[in-house]
Design an enzyme around this catalytic site. Structure first.
Site: not given
Length: 266
Positions: A208, A210
């Site tokens: 992902d 952040d």
């Protein structure tokens, strides 16, 4: 004669099994029991030990992982090289979800974790300038490139205490420092391996962006981390298998002599 166990692997979030046709060994250590019984199997003719660092049901959050017991258990089995794959968040726009990062530096932002085997009376200062084994890093980069992975050959991981994720302000600060990825488990695992003179390398799978990196994006969730990790688990497993096969027999790196001249004795 049974081949010795010389390679160990720690599994991270979403990575709870690794080897087929295993034997499980329960090991008690001076630091308690590991996260799970050690699974021992064979890869490319080499015996390999595997421990899911969070336990088989993810019962140990990052700040509560029995790091010292896990690392000690591998050392007790004779392990000399440790592979520590993990899920990470990206702090830079060019490090994308699905990418792999072979870490070369880390920044410790944890607090209160038991982080050494050497509490005295002999004072021990192990060099940690380069936290990851250069030989294993080269093997990782070579194997990743051969498999056509989107791979970053170096990167700094900032290790936060957890179990919460970062605030936007914290994430923005880490990004501004130029650090590439963020994680909750690389410290003290890498340091403890160094203290027992074991080589340690990290292969990070980016799950992902952040919070704060791409602007007002949705906050990261554990479910999303595990989903992306599972989607890429096969590629990670293939890379680790290739690494195990390519690990040199002889150890010529500084990791093997990390305790030489590290102790202060009057």
């Amino acid at each position: 004669m049974t081949e010795p166990v010389r390679v160990g692997v720690f599994g991270g979030s979403g990575f709870y099994s690794f080897l087929d046709e295993i034997e499980q060994v329960a090991i008690d250590t001076p630091y308690g029991t590991p996260s799970a019984p050690v699974s021992i199997g064979t890869v490319a003719g080499r015996r390999v030990a595997f421990v899911p660092r969070h336990g088989v049901k993810h019962e140990f959050p990052p700040h509560a992982v029995p790091y010292r017991a896990n690392v000690w258990a591998l050392k007790e089995l004779g392990v000399q090289r440790v592979l520590g794959p993990c899920a990470v968040g990206s702090l830079q726009a060019n490090v994308k979800p699905g990418d792999f990062v072979v870490g070369d530096q880390l920044v410790d932002r944890t607090s209160g974790r038991p982080a050494t085997f050497y509490d005295g009376p002999v004072t021990t200062h192990v060099s940690f300038a380069d936290p990851y084994c250069s030989v294993l890093r080269d093997v990782a980069v070579t194997c990743g490139r051969e498999q056509g992975l989107s791979l970053h050959p170096r990167g700094t991981v900032v290790v936060i205490e957890g179990p919460r994720f970062s605030t936007r302000a914290e994430s923005r600060f880490y990004s501004q420092q130029g650090w590439e990825i963020i994680n909750m488990t690389q410290f003290p695992e890498a340091l403890l391996a160094r203290e027992l003179e074991m080589c340690y390398a990290n292969v990070s799978l980016v799950t992902d962006y952040d919070v704060g990196v791409q602007g007002e994006i949705a906050a990261v969730s554990h479910e999303e981390v595990v989903r992306v990790f599972q989607e890429n688990l096969g590629r990670l497993r293939d890379m680790l298998f290739a690494m195990i096969e390519r690990v040199p027999e002889e150890r010529e790196c500084p990791c093997a002599t990390a305790l030489a001249n590290a102790r202060f004795e009057a």
